[in-house]
Design a protein around this motif. Sequence first.
Motif, PDB file in Angstrom:
ATOM      1  N   ALA A   1       0.775  -1.248  -0.212  1.00 47.35           N
ATOM      2  CA  ALA A   1      -0.087   0.249  -0.092  1.00 47.35           C
ATOM      3  C   ALA A   1       0.978   1.532   0.243  1.00 47.35           C
ATOM      4  O   ALA A   1       0.585   2.422  -0.450  1.00 47.35           O
ATOM      5  CB  ALA A   1      -1.035  -0.274   1.138  1.00 47.35           C
ATOM      6  N   SER A   2       1.734   0.788   0.622  1.00 37.21           N
ATOM      7  CA  SER A   2       2.496   2.297   1.090  1.00 37.21           C
ATOM      8  C   SER A   2       3.433   2.659  -0.265  1.00 37.21           C
ATOM      9  O   SER A   2       4.672   3.218  -0.128  1.00 37.21           O
ATOM     10  CB  SER A   2       3.773   2.508   2.632  1.00 37.21           C
ATOM     11  OG  SER A   2       3.710   1.264   2.305  1.00 37.21           O
ATOM     12  N   TRP A   3       4.042   1.437  -0.919  1.00 39.05           N
ATOM     13  CA  TRP A   3       4.536   1.595  -2.005  1.00 39.05           C
ATOM     14  C   TRP A   3       4.502   2.663  -3.113  1.00 39.05           C
ATOM     15  O   TRP A   3       3.570   2.997  -3.942  1.00 39.05           O
ATOM     16  CB  TRP A   3       4.791   0.370  -2.979  1.00 39.05           C
ATOM     17  CG  TRP A   3       6.394   0.162  -3.744  1.00 39.05           C
ATOM     18  CD1 TRP A   3       7.488  -0.154  -3.422  1.00 39.05           C
ATOM     19  CD2 TRP A   3       5.849   1.159  -5.237  1.00 39.05           C
ATOM     20  NE1 TRP A   3       8.279   0.128  -4.409  1.00 39.05           N
ATOM     21  CE2 TRP A   3       7.518   1.131  -5.831  1.00 39.05           C
ATOM     22  CE3 TRP A   3       5.157   2.096  -6.073  1.00 39.05           C
ATOM     23  CZ2 TRP A   3       7.527   0.571  -7.257  1.00 39.05           C
ATOM     24  CZ3 TRP A   3       5.877   2.351  -7.160  1.00 39.05           C
ATOM     25  CH2 TRP A   3       6.972   1.537  -7.987  1.00 39.05           C
ATOM     26  N   THR A   4       5.574   4.089  -3.441  1.00 37.21           N
ATOM     27  CA  THR A   4       5.857   5.075  -3.908  1.00 37.21           C
ATOM     28  C   THR A   4       7.130   4.836  -4.490  1.00 37.21           C
ATOM     29  O   THR A   4       8.355   3.801  -4.400  1.00 37.21           O
ATOM     30  CB  THR A   4       6.118   5.916  -3.149  1.00 37.21           C
ATOM     31  OG1 THR A   4       7.158   6.732  -2.378  1.00 37.21           O
ATOM     32  CG2 THR A   4       4.842   6.358  -1.917  1.00 37.21           C
ATOM     33  N   ALA A   5       7.517   5.086  -6.095  1.00 33.66           N
ATOM     34  CA  ALA A   5       8.437   5.210  -6.239  1.00 33.66           C
ATOM     35  C   ALA A   5      10.161   6.335  -5.812  1.00 33.66           C
ATOM     36  O   ALA A   5      11.178   5.169  -5.575  1.00 33.66           O
ATOM     37  CB  ALA A   5       9.128   5.781  -7.532  1.00 33.66           C
TER      38      ALA A   5
END
Lengths: 459, 459, 459
Positions: free
Chosen positions: B384-388
Motif C-alpha cells: 500500500a505504502s509503495w512509492t517510486a
Amino acid sequence: MGWNTNLRWRLPVICLLLQVVLVVLFGVFVRYDPDADAHWIEERLSKNMSSDLDNEFYFRYPSFQDVHVMIFVGFGFLMTFLQRYGFSAVGFNFLLAAFGIQWALLMQGWLNSFEGNYVLVGVENLINADFCVGSVCVAFGAVLGKVSPVQLLIMTLFQVTLFAVNEYILLELLEVKDAGGSMTIHTFGAYFGLTVTRILYRPNLYQSKERQSSVYHSDLFAMIGTLFLWMFWPSFNSAVSNHGDAQHRAVINTYCSLAACVLTSVALSSALQKKGKLDMVHIQNATLAGGVAVGTAAEMMLMPYGALIVGFICGIISTLGFVYLTPFLESHLGIQDTCGIHNLHGIPGIIGGIVGAVTAACANTEMYGQKGLAHAFDPESFKASWTASLQGKFQAAGLFVSLAMALVGGFIVGFILKLPFWGQAADENCFEDAVYWEMPKEQNITHHSEDPTLKPSEP
Amino acid sequence: MGWNTNLRWRLPVICLLLQVVLVVLFGVFVRYDPDADAHWIEERLSKNMSSDLDNEFYFRYPSFQDVHVMIFVGFGFLMTFLQRYGFSAVGFNFLLAAFGIQWALLMQGWLNSFEGNYVLVGVENLINADFCVGSVCVAFGAVLGKVSPVQLLIMTLFQVTLFAVNEYILLELLEVKDAGGSMTIHTFGAYFGLTVTRILYRPNLYQSKERQSSVYHSDLFAMIGTLFLWMFWPSFNSAVSNHGDAQHRAVINTYCSLAACVLTSVALSSALQKKGKLDMVHIQNATLAGGVAVGTAAEMMLMPYGALIVGFICGIISTLGFVYLTPFLESHLGIQDTCGIHNLHGIPGIIGGIVGAVTAACANTEMYGQKGLAHAFDPESFKASWTASLQGKFQAAGLFVSLAMALVGGFIVGFILKLPFWGQAADENCFEDAVYWEMPKEQNITHHSEDPTLKPSEP
Amino acid sequence: MGWNTNLRWRLPVICLLLQVVLVVLFGVFVRYDPDADAHWIEERLSKNMSSDLDNEFYFRYPSFQDVHVMIFVGFGFLMTFLQRYGFSAVGFNFLLAAFGIQWALLMQGWLNSFEGNYVLVGVENLINADFCVGSVCVAFGAVLGKVSPVQLLIMTLFQVTLFAVNEYILLELLEVKDAGGSMTIHTFGAYFGLTVTRILYRPNLYQSKERQSSVYHSDLFAMIGTLFLWMFWPSFNSAVSNHGDAQHRAVINTYCSLAACVLTSVALSSALQKKGKLDMVHIQNATLAGGVAVGTAAEMMLMPYGALIVGFICGIISTLGFVYLTPFLESHLGIQDTCGIHNLHGIPGIIGGIVGAVTAACANTEMYGQKGLAHAFDPESFKASWTASLQGKFQAAGLFVSLAMALVGGFIVGFILKLPFWGQAADENCFEDAVYWEMPKEQNITHHSEDPTLKPSEP
C-alpha cells in the motif's frame, strides 16, 4: 610527409563527437517497441494472449545473439590472420561495429520503422543493425591494414547511410525478399569495399609485403573467426524470416549449403596447389561462400538438394577466385583486396541474388500451398497483379540496384577517405599494429620447466 | 622459507573434501523444481496449459547458456593477458567457478528457494549460481597471479556465502531490483576483491614486474574473453528479469550502453597516450564498463538514450581509472589490483547502483502504465505504502549494504587467506604458471615449408 | 616408398565424388519436415494452433546451435594441443564433420524418419546428424596425427553408416533411452576409434615423439575447445529429450555432473604428479568425463546428487586413466591413442550406459508419477509387459550391442584404412601440418615499440 599517423586528437574528437550526436538523436527519436515497453502487459491482457512467449523477443533473441557473435568475434577474428595486425583487426572491427550499430538503428529506423515521430526499437531492429554493420565488416576486409581507425569511422558513417537507403529501395519499394542479405549485405558491402580500396590504391604497397602473410598462430586465431561465422550462419540467414516454417527452412538450407561448400573448397584448394597441399586462406574463407550464396533463397522452398548445389558451386568458384582472380585484380585493375572479399562476398553475393530471383520466379501454389505462397511473399502494393515471375524480375532488379549503389557510393566515399588528414599509414607501414597501438615488449617466452621456487629467476 | 608452493596434498585434499560435502548436502537438500520434475506433465494437464513451451526452461535457457559462456570463457580468457599466466587464469577460473556454482546452488537455495525442507532447483537457480560465481571471478581479477588455487577455493567458499547473504538482504528484505547485479555482483565482487588484495599486500611484488605485462598473442587471447563478455552482456542483464517486455528491454538497454562505451573508451585511450596510440588494456576492459553500469536499471524504463549516456560516461571514467587511479591505489594505498577491477567493476558498479536508484525513483504510471508499474516493481511487503521514491531510497540503501558487506567480508577473508599454509608463491614467482603447472617444453616452433617427406626431419 | 602423401588428385577426387553423390541422393530422397515446409501455415490453421511458437524449431534451435559449436569449435580446438598439428586438427575436423553431417542426414533419415519415400528433414534431424558426427570426432581423437584427410573421409563414410545402424538397433528395436548418447555416441565412437588405431599400429611412432607434445599457446587454444564442450554439454544431453521437464532436467543433471568432475579431476591431477603440479592434459580432458557419463541418464530422475556422484567418480577414473592406462595401452596392447579418448569417452561412456540402465531399472510411479513414467519411457511395442527392470535390461543390452558394433566395425574399417593408397604420412612425419598444408613462413615476430613512421622498417 603527409603521412602523419598521430591520432592524439583526431580519433578522440571524432569518437566523442559521433557519440554525442548519437545520444542527442536517440533522445529525440528512439523509444521502445511495444513488445519491449512496460505497457506491454496491458496490451497483452487486452489482446487475451495466452502466454508471455508471444513476445517477439522469444522468436528472435537466440538468433540475434548468434548474429552478434558473427559480427564481433566472427569478422573480428577472421581478419587476425595477418602476422602483425591482430590488434587492429579485432580492435578496429569492434570500434566500427559499435559505432555502426547505433547509427544503423537510427538510419534503418527512420526509413523502415518510423511511427508517430519515433523510431520504435525492438529485437528485430537490433538484428537489422547488426546486419547493416555486417556489410561494413565485409568492406573492412578489402581495406584491412591500409586505413586508419578515423577513416574507418568515416567509412562506416557513410556506408551505413547508403546501406539503409539501398535496403529501403529493395525491401520497401521493390518488395524484394532478402532475409539473409545476399544482395543488401554481401553484394553491396563487397563492391562498396572493393571500389573504396581501388580509389585508395597504393602503388608501393609491396613495401610492406612481408607483413601481408600469416604466421602459424595467427592462422589459428583466424580459424576461430571462420568457425563462428560458419556455425552461426544458419542463424544469420533465418534471423528475420517469418516465424515458424520460414525460419526453420532457412536454417536447414543454410546448413546444407555450408556443408557442401566445405568439401568443394577443400577439393579445389588441394587440386590447385602443386603437391596437393591445402591452403589456409581457402579453408578460412571459401568454406563460407555457401552461406553468402543462399542468403536470399534460404527462406524459400529451395529444397535441401538445391542448397547443396549452391554450396557446391560456390566452394569451387570462391577458391578459384582466391587463386586466379585476386592476383589479377591487384595487378591489372589496381584493386588491393586484403582479405579477398570479392571471392567470399562479392561473387557469392551476386550468385545469391540470382539464385534468389530464380527460386522466387519458380514459386507456385503446389510447392507453397495457397496460403503459404501469400504468406511467404506477402506482396502488399501489387497484390492483385502479383506473379512469381514478376517477383523474380524485381529480385533481379534489386541485385542491380545494390551493385549500382555500391559502385557509386564506394567511388564517392573513396575520394572522401583520400583526403590527407585522416591519419593513414605510409605504404611501408601498412599491416602493422605498432602504428596505432602501444605494443607489448616482446620477451622471449621461455618457461621454466623446473620449479621456480628452487631457482628463482631473480636471485 | 614459508613459501612452500607444493600442492601435492593440500589441493587434492581440499578439492575432494569440498566435493564430498557437496554431494552429501545435495543428497539431503536438493531436488528438482516442478518444471524439471517428471510430475510436470500431470501438473500441466491439470492446469490446462496450451503448450509445452510454458515451461520456465524456454524463457531462460538461451540466456543461461550465454551467461555460462561469460563466466567460463569470458572471465577465463579475459585474464589470459599476462604473458606467463594463461594456464592459471583460465584453469583456476574454471576450478573456482565449478566449485562455486555448486556451493551457490545450496546457499542461494537455502536463503531464497527453500520449500518444504528442499531446495528446488530449476534453470533460474542455475543462472543465479552463475551470477554468484561471477562476483568471485571479479574478485579473482584483483588477486590474479598472487594466490594459490587452494586460497582461491577458500576465498570462493566464503565469498559465495557472503554473496548469498547480501543478495538475500537486498532482494528479499529491502525488495531492491537488481536483475543485472550492478550492486550484488559487481560492486560487491569488486570491493570484496580489492579489500582481500589489500590485506594480502606484497611489498616486493616489483620482483616479478617483468611478468606482469602481456605479449602479443596473450593480448589476442584476452580479446576472446572481452568479446564474449561484451556480446553476451545483454543476456546477463536480462536473464532473470520478468518474462516478456522486461527481458526484451534489458537487452536493448544493455546493447546501447555497451556500444556507447566502446567509443568513449577508445577516445580516452587515444587521448591519454602520447602520440594517440591505443592501449590494449583499455580496449579489453573499459569497453565493458557500460554493461556493468546498466545492470540495475537495464530492465527499467531507462530509455535507449539513457542507456547511451550511462555507457558514454562509464567508458570515460573507466579509462581514466586505468590511467590514473590504478597506479595511485597501488603506490599510495597498497592495493595491487592486477586486472584493474576497480575500473571495470568497482566504479561502474557504484554508478550502476545510483543509476538504478534514480531510474526507480522516477518511475510513474505514465511511463509504465498502471499494471506495468505494479508488475515491474511488484512490491510485496509494503504494497500500500509503495512509492517510486521510496523504492529509490531502498535501492540506495542496497548499494550501501553491498559496499559494507564487501569491505567487512573482504577484511575477514583476507586475513584467513593470509594464513601461511595455503601454498601461495613467493613475490618473485608471482604471475608464473610454472609454480603450479607442469609446463610444456618450449621448442622452437619452426615449421618446414618444404615437403617433409622429401627431407624428413630425422634422417 | 609406399608413403606418398601427395594428395593432389586423391583428396579432390574423393571430395568431389562424395559431394556429387550426396547432391543426387538428396535430390531423390530429402524433403522438408512439415514444420519447415511452406504448407505449415495451412496445417497450423487447420490444427487451430494458438501460436507460431509450437513449431519444433523453437524447442530445439538454441540447443542445436550449442551442439553445433561443440562439434566444430569444441572438438576442433580441443585437438589443437599438439604443437605442429593445429591446422590439421581444426581443419580436418571441419572437413570430416561437414561431410559427415550430410551423410548422417541420409543414413539416419533412411533408418529413422523415412516417410512416403522421403526423408523429411527438420531441426531434430540436424541435431542427430551433429550427434552422429560427434562420434566420428571422438574416433578422430584416437588417430589424430597419423592419418591423412582421405583416410578420415573414408573412416567417416563407414563410421556414420555403422553409427546409424547401431542407433537404429538401440533406439528402434531395443527401445533404449540414450538422449545424450553415452552408448551410441561415446562408447561406440571411442571403441571404434581405438580399434582403428590398433589396426593402424605404427611401431616406429617414437620417431615423431618430439612433436607429440604441446607448446604454451597450443595448450591455450585447446582450452577454447575444452571450455566450449564443457559449457554446452548440458545442451548436448538435453537437445533431443522430450519437451519440457525432460529437457530441463537433463540440463540440471549435466550441469551438476560436470561441475563435480572438475574438482575431482583437479584433485587427482595434482595428487598424481610429484610436487603436486597440475597437468594441462587432465584439465583439458578429464573435466569433461562427467558430461559423457550422464549422457544416458541425464533426462531421467537421476537427482542432482546422483549427477554429482557420477561426475565425482568420472573425474577420478578419467584422470587415473590418463596417468596409468594410456601408457599401458600403448606399450602393451599397441593402442596409440593420441588424445586419450579411452579416458574421456571410452570408460565414461560405459559408465554412462551402466548408470542409465540402473537409473531406468529403478524408475517407478512414485518418482515419475503415473503419466510421467509412461511419458518418460514411452514404450511402444511392449506396452503391456513393460516394467522398469525390463527397461534396465534392454539398456544394458544396448551397451553391449554398441561395444560389439564398435569393435567389429573398427576392425573392418581399420583394415580398409590400411590399404596403401590413402596418402598417410611416414612415421617420422606424423603430427606434422607441413605434410598436408602450405605453411606460413616463420618470421621472427618482433614488433617495434617505437613509432614505425619515424624508423620505417625499409629505408
